[in-house]
Scaffold this motif. Structure first.
Motif, mmCIF file in Angstrom:
data_model
loop_
_atom_site.group_PDB
_atom_site.id
_atom_site.type_symbol
_atom_site.label_atom_id
_atom_site.label_comp_id
_atom_site.label_asym_id
_atom_site.label_seq_id
_atom_site.Cartn_x
_atom_site.Cartn_y
_atom_site.Cartn_z
ATOM 1 N N PHE A 122 0.577 -1.399 0.432
ATOM 2 C CA PHE A 122 0.022 0.048 -0.097
ATOM 3 C C PHE A 122 1.561 1.260 -0.354
ATOM 4 C CE2 PHE A 122 -2.136 -3.198 2.908
ATOM 5 C CZ PHE A 122 -2.859 -3.480 1.969
ATOM 6 N N TRP A 123 0.375 2.068 -0.776
ATOM 7 C CA TRP A 123 0.960 3.821 -0.225
ATOM 8 C C TRP A 123 1.679 3.798 1.175
ATOM 9 C CZ3 TRP A 123 2.446 6.076 -4.162
ATOM 10 C CH2 TRP A 123 1.392 5.855 -5.733
ATOM 11 N N PRO A 124 2.626 4.270 1.425
ATOM 12 C CA PRO A 124 2.803 4.730 2.638
ATOM 13 C C PRO A 124 2.296 5.661 3.757
ATOM 14 C CG PRO A 124 4.720 4.815 1.513
ATOM 15 C CD PRO A 124 3.724 4.725 0.281
ATOM 16 N N VAL A 125 1.573 6.074 2.953
ATOM 17 C CA VAL A 125 0.656 7.568 3.684
ATOM 18 C C VAL A 125 -0.917 6.765 4.424
ATOM 19 C CG1 VAL A 125 -0.599 8.048 1.368
ATOM 20 C CG2 VAL A 125 -1.316 9.128 3.712
ATOM 21 N N LEU A 126 -1.209 5.281 3.626
ATOM 22 C CA LEU A 126 -2.439 4.363 3.844
ATOM 23 C C LEU A 126 -1.895 3.399 5.130
ATOM 24 C CD1 LEU A 126 -4.141 3.461 0.682
ATOM 25 C CD2 LEU A 126 -4.029 5.558 2.219
ATOM 26 N N TRP A 127 -0.099 3.192 5.482
ATOM 27 C CA TRP A 127 0.385 2.363 6.604
ATOM 28 C C TRP A 127 -0.112 3.051 7.644
ATOM 29 C CZ3 TRP A 127 0.649 -2.210 6.302
ATOM 30 C CH2 TRP A 127 1.000 -3.089 5.362
ATOM 31 N N ASP A 128 0.268 4.624 7.294
ATOM 32 C CA ASP A 128 0.488 5.255 8.759
ATOM 33 C C ASP A 128 -1.383 6.346 8.506
ATOM 34 O OD1 ASP A 128 2.810 5.941 8.832
ATOM 35 O OD2 ASP A 128 2.411 7.824 7.522
ATOM 36 N N TYR A 129 -1.698 5.651 8.110
ATOM 37 C CA TYR A 129 -3.290 6.081 8.533
ATOM 38 C C TYR A 129 -4.232 5.001 9.324
ATOM 39 C CZ TYR A 129 -8.688 7.273 7.604
ATOM 40 O OH TYR A 129 -10.126 7.597 7.833
ATOM 41 N N ASN A 130 -3.534 4.022 8.911
ATOM 42 C CA ASN A 130 -4.276 2.740 9.545
ATOM 43 C C ASN A 130 -3.429 2.314 10.926
ATOM 44 O OD1 ASN A 130 -6.429 1.427 8.045
ATOM 45 N ND2 ASN A 130 -4.792 1.901 6.808
ATOM 46 N N ARG A 131 -2.767 3.593 11.151
ATOM 47 C CA ARG A 131 -1.906 3.262 12.890
ATOM 48 C C ARG A 131 -2.766 3.583 13.585
ATOM 49 N NH1 ARG A 131 3.525 2.359 11.024
ATOM 50 N NH2 ARG A 131 4.218 3.147 8.931
ATOM 51 N N TYR A 132 -2.252 2.989 15.052
ATOM 52 C CA TYR A 132 -3.012 3.447 16.195
ATOM 53 C C TYR A 132 -1.492 3.731 16.767
ATOM 54 C CZ TYR A 132 -5.041 4.777 20.874
ATOM 55 O OH TYR A 132 -5.929 5.240 21.592
ATOM 56 N N GLY A 133 -0.750 5.004 17.579
ATOM 57 C CA GLY A 133 0.396 5.298 18.684
ATOM 58 C C GLY A 133 1.363 4.739 17.156
ATOM 59 N N ALA A 366 0.427 12.381 0.206
ATOM 60 C CA ALA A 366 -0.403 12.405 1.212
ATOM 61 C C ALA A 366 0.816 11.881 2.311
ATOM 62 C CB ALA A 366 -1.466 11.874 0.351
ATOM 63 N N SER A 367 0.380 12.977 3.676
ATOM 64 C CA SER A 367 0.866 12.435 5.210
ATOM 65 C C SER A 367 -0.723 12.625 5.703
ATOM 66 C CB SER A 367 1.669 12.952 5.275
ATOM 67 O OG SER A 367 1.205 14.671 5.532
ATOM 68 N N GLN A 368 -0.137 11.549 6.284
ATOM 69 C CA GLN A 368 -1.848 11.045 7.650
ATOM 70 C C GLN A 368 -0.641 11.038 8.901
ATOM 71 O OE1 GLN A 368 -4.776 11.174 6.981
ATOM 72 N NE2 GLN A 368 -4.910 11.202 9.784
ATOM 73 N N TYR A 369 -2.274 11.382 10.344
ATOM 74 C CA TYR A 369 -1.259 11.376 11.696
ATOM 75 C C TYR A 369 -1.747 10.437 11.421
ATOM 76 C CZ TYR A 369 -5.878 13.663 11.494
ATOM 77 O OH TYR A 369 -6.895 14.650 11.228
ATOM 78 N N PRO A 370 -1.107 9.181 13.230
ATOM 79 C CA PRO A 370 -2.115 7.958 12.878
ATOM 80 C C PRO A 370 -3.209 7.976 13.476
ATOM 81 C CG PRO A 370 0.107 7.805 13.636
ATOM 82 C CD PRO A 370 -0.342 9.577 13.273
ATOM 83 N N HIS A 371 -4.735 7.069 13.734
ATOM 84 C CA HIS A 371 -5.698 7.295 14.223
ATOM 85 C C HIS A 371 -5.658 7.779 15.943
ATOM 86 C CE1 HIS A 371 -7.409 5.379 10.821
ATOM 87 N NE2 HIS A 371 -9.068 6.079 11.823
ATOM 88 N N PHE A 372 -6.208 8.595 17.072
ATOM 89 C CA PHE A 372 -6.821 8.722 17.838
ATOM 90 C C PHE A 372 -7.758 9.078 18.038
ATOM 91 C CE2 PHE A 372 -6.845 13.616 18.629
ATOM 92 C CZ PHE A 372 -6.299 13.603 16.888
ATOM 93 N N PHE A 373 -7.956 8.833 19.686
ATOM 94 C CA PHE A 373 -9.648 8.300 19.652
ATOM 95 C C PHE A 373 -10.344 10.104 19.438
ATOM 96 C CE2 PHE A 373 -12.764 8.209 22.677
ATOM 97 C CZ PHE A 373 -14.070 7.513 22.397
ATOM 98 N N ALA A 374 -9.744 11.087 20.194
ATOM 99 C CA ALA A 374 -10.521 12.376 19.872
ATOM 100 C C ALA A 374 -9.790 12.564 18.711
ATOM 101 C CB ALA A 374 -9.525 13.380 20.957
#
Lengths: 416, 321
Positions: A122-133, A366-374
């Motif tokens: 997958f694109w690197p940004v999509l790995w990042d999108y699916n991270r938590y921490g 594109a770039s993406q921060y990992p998921h977080f609850f808030a």
């Protein structure tokens, strides 16, 4: 009818055993699967699952059900986390929150296992999108990003070259100015999802939304404030109308808007509805180009080891390059890997539907921060910050500081 | 219906042993016992559904309101009244409450006066009245989502009908739903249009329930049409008026779907973010179930208090025939 003697029965059984012998090693497994996409997306996904059921060599049967839209599915998952009854897998919104945050690291385990996936799946940004921490907790499937739609007819009327859309903030301002001044009743710029564009502007201005691992917001630094100041400038100079962004796509379709910032998910609607010539391109940049991504994620929930393995095999099937291409072709959603994006099938598709190209290519930057609850709360706070600046209630610096403080407080209150 | 005489309410009301013996004595009659079993069988399914899906969740939600439950399987921590104190100290809560009260204050008086006026008109014996009655009632049966979507187009600042109309009269265009001071009145107008027919029907039923004898008597006494309205219609309609007001207040405090469709972001500067909308955001965008549950009980408390006050002060003015 010939009578079956015991001997003949034994012969028959032996023959059957010989024929089905290889299959007997794989015990049949049945898994439940929820998906939160309807319409063409749901149909395309269900078709893939039907194909998997008919052809997989592991005797896996997938019971797939539409679990309602994103909001409804999130509610079902949330309730089931507490009360049980989760499926073995699903395509759900905010996947990392319902898995890693709950101590479920199945995706990471299977990624590291013998049937894992390579880095370039997958694109690197999509790995990042699916991270938590810093951990990958889900796999991408249907993703979108924000692009710029431009009305070529309006650009022509304003004396602009319709084939050189703005690439930078200053070009965007200049071209929007030309449209507002040159075409009576025309509006320069509008946006369909305010928080999304503001986050892209922060990135383009050299800033970040969250720190690494999404533990604290950082969008209130100089770059972030500069992004909101740019927004205010568009309003103050009359290039964008304040606080009526909800109708922006209709305005674009009515042929009265020069530049619309909207999700790639709008490409189909705009293509179907526009009675004028339009194009799409990357969002204009400042010190950098940039955009974040959105979409649901493929997840695994704890079940028996056999079911977990079966689910992983299903997820691998759904995300193989052929299915990525099939899903993009059916829905116009972005191909989720470079290999799919550069495939012959997708390149041919782009010849017929060039409006898809911008989104397909923008994922590479594109770039993406990992998921977080808030994160849902943060988007609401950013939208409120924009509105307060548009109505002149707060300055950009005050609004960004307020939103960051409230986001930080929400992160603190929801930390585990 | 319990056959063979009335259930001894008074005796039951006393509670304790006396009531119990009375009940046993009452049930000694085999036919009454059969009736009771039949009643239980008929009521049972509905009761089970109600208990499972209404009453149990209410009790459960009350429990949740004292926890920090955020979604997910991790056990929620008991946090006492933290959610309640958070809300009562939050500017968002007070703004939402203010917006809700604004909605009620703008809508209810207009709604009642208009509904009564229309009901009086529709109560005339005229040709084609069926058509008007249907026309007035039509918005009530229209799906709220479809209606709200249409009104959004009418209000559109760029190509909506309202601004075209203003333009035709040479008036400046308005931002309607995107103007912090106009958004709420604009929503109230749609709510009025949507709900008027329902109240009209109730008033109409009330008007038709008033015996003609009173009007005849008043006419013989020389009462003017206004006096007949003021001293016959209004007092005899008061139970209906009271009902319409009560239900109107309760429903106005619960307004949600209309605003959710017309202003999915809560309106400019959250000017249309009412209590239930705020509750929805807490629960399904921020996933703070504990806080959302606490808000639902605050809302319940407010509605209960208002109903109580209404009953206390309005009931004295209600006349029954």
């Amino acid at each position: 009818m010939p009578t079956r003697t015991p001997a003949r029965r034994w012969l028959l059984a032996a023959a059957l055993a010989l024929l089905t012998g290889p299959l007997a090693f794989a015990q049949p497994v049945t898994i439940d699967f929820w998906y939160a996409v309807g319409g063409t997306q749901g149909t395309a996904l269900q078709a893939m699952i039907d194909e998997f059921n008919a052809t997989n060599e592991y005797r896996i049967t997938v019971n797939a059900t539409y679990s309602g839209n994103y909001g409804e599915t999130a509610q079902k998952v949330t309730a089931s986390l507490l009360s049980g009854g989760l499926p073995a897998g699903g395509l759900v919104p905010a996947g990392p929150l319902w898995t890693c945050r709950e101590g479920n690291h199945l995706i990471a385990e299977y990624l590291a296992g013998p049937e894992g996936l390579p880095e370039d799946a997958f694109w690197p940004v999509l790995w990042d999108y699916n991270r938590y921490g810093d951990e990958v907790c889900a796999l991408p499937f249907n993703n979108s990003t924000m692009v710029m739609f431009y009305n070529k007819d309006l650009m022509r009327q304003a004396g602009l070259d319709p084939n050189t859309p703005p690439q930078t903030w200053s070009e965007l301002v200049a071209q929007a100015r030309a449209i507002v001044d040159g075409v009576p009743g025309a509006i320069g710029i509008d946006v369909r999802n305010e928080a999304w564009w503001l986050k892209a502007l922060v990135l383009q201005n050299g800033g970040q939304i969250m720190d690494a691992g999404s533990t604290a917001p950082v969008f209130d630094d100089a770059a972030g404030v500069g992004a909101l100041e740019f927004w205010k400038r568009l309003i103050d100079e009359g290039l964008m109308l304040p606080a009526q962004h909800g109708g922006s796509r209709d305005l674009f379709l009515a042929g009265r808007l020069g530049f619309l910032m909207a999700s790639t998910a709008s490409v189909a609607t705009v293509t179907g509805g526009a009675t004028f010539e339009f194009g799409t391109d990357f969002l204009p940049g400042n010190v950098a180009r940039g955009s974040t991504v959105g979409g649901a994620s493929l997840v695994m929930f704890p079940s028996t080891p056999e079911q977990e393995q079966a689910t992983w095999r299903l997820l691998r099937f759904l995300t193989n390059v052929d299915n990525q291409i099939a899903f993009t072709t059916a829905t116009g959603y972005v191909p989720i890997s470079r290999e799919a994006a550069e495939s012959m099938a997708i390149q041919t598709l782009l010849l017929e539907a060039p409006a898809n190209a911008a989104g397909f290519e923008q994922l590479g930057i594109a770039s993406q921060y990992p998921h977080f609850f808030a994160m849902g709360t943060m988007d609401n706070l950013l939208r409120a910050a924009i509105e307060k600046v548009e109505f002149g209630v707060l300055t950009p610096a005050e609004a960004m500081a307020e939103a960051a403080a409230a986001t930080a407080a929400e992160i603190e209150a929801t930390s585990r | 219906m319990i056959a063979g005489g009335r259930l001894p309410h008074a005796a039951l009301g006393d509670g304790g042993e006396k009531g119990w013996t009375a009940l046993v004595a009452f049930l000694r009659h085999p036919r009454r016992r059969r009736d009771l079993i039949a009643a239980a069988l008929f009521l049972g399914p509905a009761l089970i559904v109600l208990l499972t899906f209404v009453y149990f969740p209410i009790v459960w939600a009350f429990g949740i309101s004292f926890t920090d439950w955020q979604s997910g399987g991790a056990p929620a921590r008991f946090v006492g009244v933290d959610n309640y104190t958070f809300l009562l100290n939050s500017a968002d809560f007070w703004r939402a409450l203010r917006n809700t009260v604004t909605f009620v204050v703008l809508k209810l008086p207009l709604d009642m006066v208009l509904a009564l006026a229309v009901a009086l008109l529709l109560n005339q014996r005229l040709r084609g009245m069926g058509f008007f009655r249907m026309a007035i009632f039509m918005p009530v049966v229209t799906s709220v989502v479809a209606a709200a979507a249409i009104w959004r187009v009418l209000y559109n600042p760029s190509f909506g009908v309202f601004n075209s109309m203003l333009d035709a009269f040479g008036l400046p265009p308005q931002r309607w739903l995107r103007d912090p001071s106009l958004a709420m009145p604009a929503v109230v107008l749609v709510a009025l249009w949507k709900g008027l027919g329902y109240n009209v029907v109730i008033f109409l039923a009330g008007l038709q329930g008033i015996g003609r004898v009173y009007y005849e008597a008043a006419a013989i006494d020389g009462a003017t049409p206004w006096q007949r309205f003021r001293y016959v219609t209004l007092p005899l309609l008061s139970p209906v008026t009271y009902f319409v007001a009560l239900i109107g207040v309760i429903n106005s405090f619960k307004v949600f779907s209309l605003i959710h469709v017309m202003l999915p972001d809560g309106g400019p500067l959250d000017s249309a973010q009412v209590l239930v909308f705020y509750l929805y955001e807490l629960a399904f965008q921020s996933f703070r179930y504990g806080r959302a549950a606490a808000l639902s009980f605050i809302l319940f408390g407010i509605v209960l208090a208002i109903t109580f006050l209404q009953q206390r002060f309005a009931e004295k003015r209600v006349h029954y025939e």
